[in-house]
Design a protein around this motif. Structure first.
Motif, PDB file in Angstrom:
ATOM      1  N   LEU A   7     -31.248  25.266  50.883  1.00  0.00           N
ATOM      2  CA  LEU A   7     -31.228  26.540  50.159  1.00  0.00           C
ATOM      3  C   LEU A   7     -32.496  27.343  50.438  1.00  0.00           C
ATOM      4  N   LEU A   8     -33.636  26.682  50.305  1.00  0.00           N
ATOM      5  CA  LEU A   8     -34.902  27.381  50.522  1.00  0.00           C
ATOM      6  C   LEU A   8     -35.063  27.800  51.983  1.00  0.00           C
ATOM      7  N   PHE A   9     -34.584  26.968  52.909  1.00  0.00           N
ATOM      8  CA  PHE A   9     -34.650  27.307  54.332  1.00  0.00           C
ATOM      9  C   PHE A   9     -33.824  28.566  54.616  1.00  0.00           C
ATOM     10  N   THR A  10     -32.628  28.625  54.043  1.00  0.00           N
ATOM     11  CA  THR A  10     -31.756  29.791  54.239  1.00  0.00           C
ATOM     12  C   THR A  10     -32.389  31.044  53.650  1.00  0.00           C
ATOM     13  N   LEU A  11     -32.931  30.911  52.444  1.00  0.00           N
ATOM     14  CA  LEU A  11     -33.572  32.067  51.805  1.00  0.00           C
ATOM     15  C   LEU A  11     -34.809  32.510  52.576  1.00  0.00           C
ATOM     16  N   MET A  38     -36.764  31.611  40.044  1.00  0.00           N
ATOM     17  CA  MET A  38     -35.453  31.263  39.498  1.00  0.00           C
ATOM     18  C   MET A  38     -34.608  30.539  40.537  1.00  0.00           C
ATOM     19  N   THR A  39     -34.635  30.975  41.768  1.00  0.00           N
ATOM     20  CA  THR A  39     -33.863  30.351  42.837  1.00  0.00           C
ATOM     21  C   THR A  39     -34.325  28.909  43.060  1.00  0.00           C
ATOM     22  N   GLN A  40     -35.628  28.720  43.127  1.00  0.00           N
ATOM     23  CA  GLN A  40     -36.154  27.377  43.338  1.00  0.00           C
ATOM     24  C   GLN A  40     -35.851  26.474  42.149  1.00  0.00           C
ATOM     25  N   THR A  41     -35.923  27.008  40.943  1.00  0.00           N
ATOM     26  CA  THR A  41     -35.625  26.225  39.745  1.00  0.00           C
ATOM     27  C   THR A  41     -34.156  25.814  39.728  1.00  0.00           C
TER      28      THR A  41
END
Length: 126
Positions: A7-11, A38-41
């Protein structure tokens, strides 16, 4: 199954391309610091939930989790027999079996508790 890393890689790839991510269904906007938090949480919670589900699945499949017991069943039986016959104190038995005194005491306590459970009379309903 995507992970928080994915998820974080894509973002991060979206951000590197000069764009931002804005969810239409949730209040997430990665162009702001609060949105990135918020995304990371959310990602962390999702990964935690998957890990807990994986542990529950492993338990239901009969897998034993955690540290291996330091004593085998025959060793436990020998400790109980020696202690009941007075052939050693918990400290001496711990030294003999190369475990801590508290491990020996726990083995003996569990044995006593199992003996009490077996000896308790049960009341049956007429």
């Amino acid at each position: 199954m995507a992970s928080v890393y994915d998820l974080l890689f894509t973002l991060e790839a979206i951000t590197a391309a000069g764009a931002g991510f804005r969810s239409l269904t949730e209040a997430v906007d990665t162009t702001t610091a609060a949105g990135r938090l918020m995304t990371q949480t959310l990602g962390a919670f999702a990964e935690f939930e998957r890990a807990m589900n994986g542990l529950a699945h492993a338990r239901s499949a009969g897998r034993l989790l955690g540290r291996r017991p330091s004593l085998t069943a025959p060793q436990r039986a020998e400790i109980i027999a020696k202690a009941e016959s007075g052939q050693g104190s918990p400290s001496q038995l711990a030294s003999l079996f190369r475990v801590s005194r508290s491990t020996v005491q726990r083995v003996l306590r569990e044995h006593r508790e199992s003996q009490l459970t077996k000896a308790k009379p049960t009341l049956s309903k007429p």
